[in-house]
Design a protein around this motif. Structure first.
Motif, PDB file in Angstrom:
ATOM      1  N   ILE A  63       0.832  -1.201   0.000  1.00  0.00           N
ATOM      2  CA  ILE A  63       0.000   0.000   0.000  1.00  0.00           C
ATOM      3  C   ILE A  63       0.866   1.250   0.000  1.00  0.00           C
ATOM      4  CG2 ILE A  63      -1.661   1.333   1.366  1.00  0.00           C
ATOM      5  CD1 ILE A  63      -2.831  -1.332   2.315  1.00  0.00           C
ATOM      6  N   VAL A  64       1.908   1.255   0.825  1.00  0.00           N
ATOM      7  CA  VAL A  64       2.788   2.419   0.916  1.00  0.00           C
ATOM      8  C   VAL A  64       3.502   2.675  -0.409  1.00  0.00           C
ATOM      9  CG1 VAL A  64       4.870   3.338   2.020  1.00  0.00           C
ATOM     10  CG2 VAL A  64       3.124   2.192   3.405  1.00  0.00           C
ATOM     11  N   ILE A  65       4.033   1.628  -1.018  1.00  0.00           N
ATOM     12  CA  ILE A  65       4.747   1.780  -2.293  1.00  0.00           C
ATOM     13  C   ILE A  65       3.802   2.234  -3.400  1.00  0.00           C
ATOM     14  CG2 ILE A  65       5.984   0.517  -4.111  1.00  0.00           C
ATOM     15  CD1 ILE A  65       7.205  -1.213  -1.850  1.00  0.00           C
ATOM     16  N   ALA A  66       2.578   1.688  -3.413  1.00  0.00           N
ATOM     17  CA  ALA A  66       1.593   2.091  -4.422  1.00  0.00           C
ATOM     18  C   ALA A  66       1.274   3.580  -4.298  1.00  0.00           C
ATOM     19  CB  ALA A  66       0.317   1.265  -4.263  1.00  0.00           C
ATOM     20  N   TYR A  67       1.180   4.074  -3.072  1.00  0.00           N
ATOM     21  CA  TYR A  67       0.922   5.503  -2.834  1.00  0.00           C
ATOM     22  C   TYR A  67       2.041   6.364  -3.408  1.00  0.00           C
ATOM     23  CZ  TYR A  67       1.163   9.850  -0.106  1.00  0.00           C
ATOM     24  OH  TYR A  67       1.289  11.156   0.284  1.00  0.00           O
ATOM     25  N   PHE A  68       3.278   6.014  -3.115  1.00  0.00           N
ATOM     26  CA  PHE A  68       4.407   6.803  -3.593  1.00  0.00           C
ATOM     27  C   PHE A  68       4.505   6.785  -5.119  1.00  0.00           C
ATOM     28  CE2 PHE A  68       6.280   6.021   0.761  1.00  0.00           C
ATOM     29  CZ  PHE A  68       6.180   7.333   1.155  1.00  0.00           C
ATOM     30  N   LEU A  69       4.268   5.623  -5.729  1.00  0.00           N
ATOM     31  CA  LEU A  69       4.335   5.527  -7.189  1.00  0.00           C
ATOM     32  C   LEU A  69       3.236   6.365  -7.847  1.00  0.00           C
ATOM     33  CD1 LEU A  69       5.130   1.722  -7.715  1.00  0.00           C
ATOM     34  CD2 LEU A  69       6.688   3.668  -7.963  1.00  0.00           C
ATOM     35  N   LEU A  70       2.056   6.355  -7.247  1.00  0.00           N
ATOM     36  CA  LEU A  70       0.945   7.136  -7.800  1.00  0.00           C
ATOM     37  C   LEU A  70       1.260   8.624  -7.737  1.00  0.00           C
ATOM     38  CD1 LEU A  70      -1.888   7.157  -8.992  1.00  0.00           C
ATOM     39  CD2 LEU A  70      -2.804   7.129  -6.648  1.00  0.00           C
ATOM     40  N   LEU A  71       1.816   9.078  -6.619  1.00  0.00           N
ATOM     41  CA  LEU A  71       2.183  10.487  -6.502  1.00  0.00           C
ATOM     42  C   LEU A  71       3.233  10.876  -7.541  1.00  0.00           C
ATOM     43  CD1 LEU A  71       2.407  11.442  -2.713  1.00  0.00           C
ATOM     44  CD2 LEU A  71       0.499  11.667  -4.284  1.00  0.00           C
ATOM     45  N   CYS A  72       4.206  10.013  -7.736  1.00  0.00           N
ATOM     46  CA  CYS A  72       5.256  10.300  -8.719  1.00  0.00           C
ATOM     47  C   CYS A  72       4.673  10.411 -10.130  1.00  0.00           C
ATOM     48  CB  CYS A  72       6.335   9.214  -8.676  1.00  0.00           C
ATOM     49  SG  CYS A  72       7.334   9.248  -7.164  1.00  0.00           S
ATOM     50  N   ALA A  73       3.745   9.512 -10.469  1.00  0.00           N
ATOM     51  CA  ALA A  73       3.131   9.528 -11.799  1.00  0.00           C
ATOM     52  C   ALA A  73       2.331  10.814 -12.017  1.00  0.00           C
ATOM     53  CB  ALA A  73       2.226   8.310 -11.967  1.00  0.00           C
ATOM     54  N   VAL A  74       1.566  11.214 -11.011  1.00  0.00           N
ATOM     55  CA  VAL A  74       0.769  12.440 -11.112  1.00  0.00           C
ATOM     56  C   VAL A  74       1.676  13.662 -11.219  1.00  0.00           C
ATOM     57  CG1 VAL A  74      -0.826  13.949  -9.854  1.00  0.00           C
ATOM     58  CG2 VAL A  74      -1.234  11.494  -9.933  1.00  0.00           C
ATOM     59  N   SER A  75       2.773  13.662 -10.463  1.00  0.00           N
ATOM     60  CA  SER A  75       3.709  14.791 -10.503  1.00  0.00           C
ATOM     61  C   SER A  75       4.337  14.949 -11.878  1.00  0.00           C
ATOM     62  CB  SER A  75       4.808  14.597  -9.456  1.00  0.00           C
ATOM     63  OG  SER A  75       4.272  14.576  -8.167  1.00  0.00           O
ATOM     64  N   VAL A  76       4.694  13.841 -12.487  1.00  0.00           N
ATOM     65  CA  VAL A  76       5.299  13.889 -13.821  1.00  0.00           C
ATOM     66  C   VAL A  76       4.294  14.437 -14.836  1.00  0.00           C
ATOM     67  CG1 VAL A  76       6.201  12.489 -15.710  1.00  0.00           C
ATOM     68  CG2 VAL A  76       6.969  12.061 -13.368  1.00  0.00           C
ATOM     69  N   ALA A  77       3.036  13.983 -14.736  1.00  0.00           N
ATOM     70  CA  ALA A  77       1.999  14.469 -15.651  1.00  0.00           C
ATOM     71  C   ALA A  77       1.789  15.983 -15.475  1.00  0.00           C
ATOM     72  CB  ALA A  77       0.693  13.726 -15.401  1.00  0.00           C
ATOM     73  N   ALA A  78       1.759  16.430 -14.228  1.00  0.00           N
ATOM     74  CA  ALA A  78       1.595  17.865 -13.959  1.00  0.00           C
ATOM     75  C   ALA A  78       2.793  18.659 -14.476  1.00  0.00           C
ATOM     76  CB  ALA A  78       1.418  18.098 -12.459  1.00  0.00           C
ATOM     77  N   ALA A  79       3.972  18.077 -14.333  1.00  0.00           N
ATOM     78  CA  ALA A  79       5.186  18.763 -14.780  1.00  0.00           C
ATOM     79  C   ALA A  79       5.186  18.961 -16.292  1.00  0.00           C
ATOM     80  CB  ALA A  79       6.413  17.963 -14.358  1.00  0.00           C
ATOM     81  N   ILE A  80       4.673  17.985 -17.020  1.00  0.00           N
ATOM     82  CA  ILE A  80       4.634  18.077 -18.483  1.00  0.00           C
ATOM     83  C   ILE A  80       3.781  19.268 -18.917  1.00  0.00           C
ATOM     84  CG2 ILE A  80       3.804  16.950 -20.590  1.00  0.00           C
ATOM     85  CD1 ILE A  80       4.571  14.278 -19.271  1.00  0.00           C
ATOM     86  N   ILE A  81       2.631  19.442 -18.248  1.00  0.00           N
ATOM     87  CA  ILE A  81       1.734  20.551 -18.588  1.00  0.00           C
ATOM     88  C   ILE A  81       2.345  21.887 -18.162  1.00  0.00           C
ATOM     89  CG2 ILE A  81      -0.521  21.579 -18.116  1.00  0.00           C
ATOM     90  CD1 ILE A  81      -1.612  18.747 -17.799  1.00  0.00           C
ATOM     91  N   THR A  82       2.874  21.917 -16.942  1.00  0.00           N
ATOM     92  CA  THR A  82       3.456  23.163 -16.416  1.00  0.00           C
ATOM     93  C   THR A  82       4.628  23.635 -17.265  1.00  0.00           C
ATOM     94  OG1 THR A  82       2.776  22.635 -14.158  1.00  0.00           O
ATOM     95  CG2 THR A  82       4.585  24.216 -14.414  1.00  0.00           C
ATOM     96  N   ASN A  83       5.479  22.713 -17.664  1.00  0.00           N
ATOM     97  CA  ASN A  83       6.693  23.082 -18.385  1.00  0.00           C
ATOM     98  C   ASN A  83       6.444  23.494 -19.833  1.00  0.00           C
ATOM     99  OD1 ASN A  83       8.242  22.582 -16.111  1.00  0.00           O
ATOM    100  ND2 ASN A  83       8.651  20.460 -16.665  1.00  0.00           N
ATOM    101  N   LYS A  84       5.212  23.306 -20.305  1.00  0.00           N
ATOM    102  CA  LYS A  84       4.881  23.808 -21.637  1.00  0.00           C
ATOM    103  C   LYS A  84       4.825  25.326 -21.649  1.00  0.00           C
ATOM    104  CE  LYS A  84       2.265  19.815 -23.373  1.00  0.00           C
ATOM    105  NZ  LYS A  84       0.925  19.320 -23.788  1.00  0.00           N
TER     106      LYS A  84
END
Length: 466
Positions: free
Chosen positions: A6-27
């Motif tokens: 559960i803990v690892i799944a939480y961290f991986l999900l946050l990382c995935a969302v952060s990367v997606a947000a970064a792609i939009i922000t960095n445009k």
């Protein structure tokens, strides 16, 4: 095994969302994209993000510990935190009319350029102190669930983890991950509360155990002036606080921002009861408990224990991310003023990135030397009070302000802080139980003095859109 999945799944999900947000922000490599997500958030994103940011380490881990020691009177601390967002939701409407992203720059336009620097210094000290307190909360969690870590190692892990989201995608990454964090907070801590209460025989049995004791009182258990200091420090510090400015301006419309803040504030007030019950469960079950919230979570089985661990880390991560966004914004405003606005959007974008890293380094140092979570947050919030009250006056009663008001106030407040916290001048420390009181008195005297001796009016209208 279930716990760590559960803990690892939480961290991986946050990382995935952060990367997606970064792609939009960095445009769109500019300050507005990084700091306020180009004012694109609907009300529910603002509300859930602010709720996650509001329910921080001090209102969960720290609050449960205070309930364990003093009883339900400690809930005033969380209620005052919720009150600030309700107050902001009702009074922050003018913020959308201002053309700058932080209160220091607004103050610098209304008063003098130097006041931007002075308020930026004061607010950055406050926010870095609060960031250090959040990291301290994270260390407390890691110390229980990851045995053998030193304080320095725990602080380093927390800083890297908390800062990664904002470094990648700014406020958009922080807000998107906060949607996940809010879900984890609500599910994890409510599940912990329900199971913990059932283990002591149910809600009626739990409350009857403490009937007539200090634990069931909302007024006794601690001195009234401490409770009042919480309300003054927390409920009145929102108008000038950088995280609140950033979040409110990230709303799509004024209505979206207002509804979002009201949701966050009311949610915090109600959620305090959940944490309070967990604190009472700990009193009922454990003696000499160092971390009541963690101790109750550990008896709830691997799934709920993991959800609670994730929830506790989520509340800290969500709050810390707000400070990783706002402190660089303060410094950038001062740099922009010093250079008379001669910065390109791309330069501002990368300056914010570098400043985010520097904030992490300073937050790490603060956390290593900090001890008590709530005392640190309360002391640092007192630094935000003068800025918030000055900002409020500039909006609603500018005739009370004079050109010298801000400079005199900030210098006087810094002097009080030094005399109270470092010199420990007896006339201050023995007279006032909390630094909030002398700060407010000094600010009132500075305002009255400037009003009498300085006839130059302030110019907040220069900061509004034409």
């Amino acid at each position: 095994m279930t716990f760590w999945c559960i803990v690892i799944a939480y961290f991986l999900l946050l990382c995935a969302v952060s990367v997606a947000a970064a792609i939009i922000t960095n445009k769109s490599k500019n300050e507005d994209s990084l700091l306020v997500a180009s004012s694109s958030f609907p009300w529910y994103v603002v509300g859930l993000s602010m709720f996650a940011g509001c329910v921080g380490g001090s209102t969960t881990i720290g609050l449960a510990a205070n309930v364990y020691d003093t009883g339900l009177v400690a809930l005033h601390y969380a209620w005052s935190h919720g009150a600030v967002y309700i107050i902001i939701g009702l009074t922050f409407g003018k913020l959308k009319q201002v053309r700058v992203n932080n209160s220091n720059e607004f103050i610098g336009i209304a008063f003098f350029k130097r006041d931007n620097y002075l308020c930026g210094l004061m607010q950055s000290c406050a926010l870095l102190g609060i960031l250090g307190a959040q990291v301290l909360s994270g260390i407390a969690i890691l110390d229980v669930f990851v045995l053998g870590l030193t304080k320095v190692q725990g602080a380093l892990i927390c800083i890297v983890f908390f800062g990664l989201f904002t470094l990648l995608g700014g406020i958009r990454a922080a807000s998107w991950t906060n949607l996940i964090n809010t879900t984890c907070i609500v599910i994890g801590l409510i599940a912990c509360c329900i199971i913990g209460v059932n283990k002591v025989g149910g809600l009626t049995e739990l409350l009857s155990q403490f009937e007539g004791t200090k634990y069931m009182s909302f007024s006794s258990g601690q001195k009234w002036d401490i409770t009042l200091a919480w309300w003054l420090a927390n409920a009145l510090c929102g108008w000038g606080a950088a995280p609140e400015w950033v979040q409110y301006r990230s709303g799509r419309t004024n209505r979206d921002s207002k509804i979002g803040f009201l949701i966050a504030g009311i949610g915090q007030v109600l959620f305090a009861f959940v944490v309070g019950l967990i604190g009472l469960v700990a009193v009922s079950m454990f003696e000499n408990c160092n971390s009541p919230l963690v101790s109750v979570a550990n008896i709830c089985g691997p799934v709920v224990s993991a959800l609670t661990a994730v929830a506790m880390f989520a509340v800290i991560a969500s709050t810390a991310s707000a400070y990783f966004v706002s402190v660089p914004g303060q410094v950038l405003a001062a740099i922009r003023v010093a250079r008379s606005g001669e910065l390109t959007k791309n330069q501002e974008f990368w300056i914010l990135k570098v400043l985010t890293v520097l904030v992490g380094v300073i937050g790490f140092v603060v956390a290593v030397y900090a001890t008590n979570i709530i005392s640190v947050v309360t002391a640092m919030a007192s630094l935000l009070l003068p800025i918030s009250l000055i900002t409020f006056c500039l909006w609603y009663c500018p005739k009370l302000m004079r050109k010298s008001t801000c400079t005199v106030t900030v210098i006087a407040v810094f002097a009080v802080l030094i005399l109270y916290n470092f010199v420990k001048l007896p006339v201050l420390t023995e007279t006032f139980s909390n630094i909030v009181y002398p700060v407010l008195i000094v600010q009132a005297l500075a305002t009255i003095g400037a009003l009498i001796f300085d006839k130059r009016p302030v110019t907040p209208e220069n900061a509004y859109y034409n």
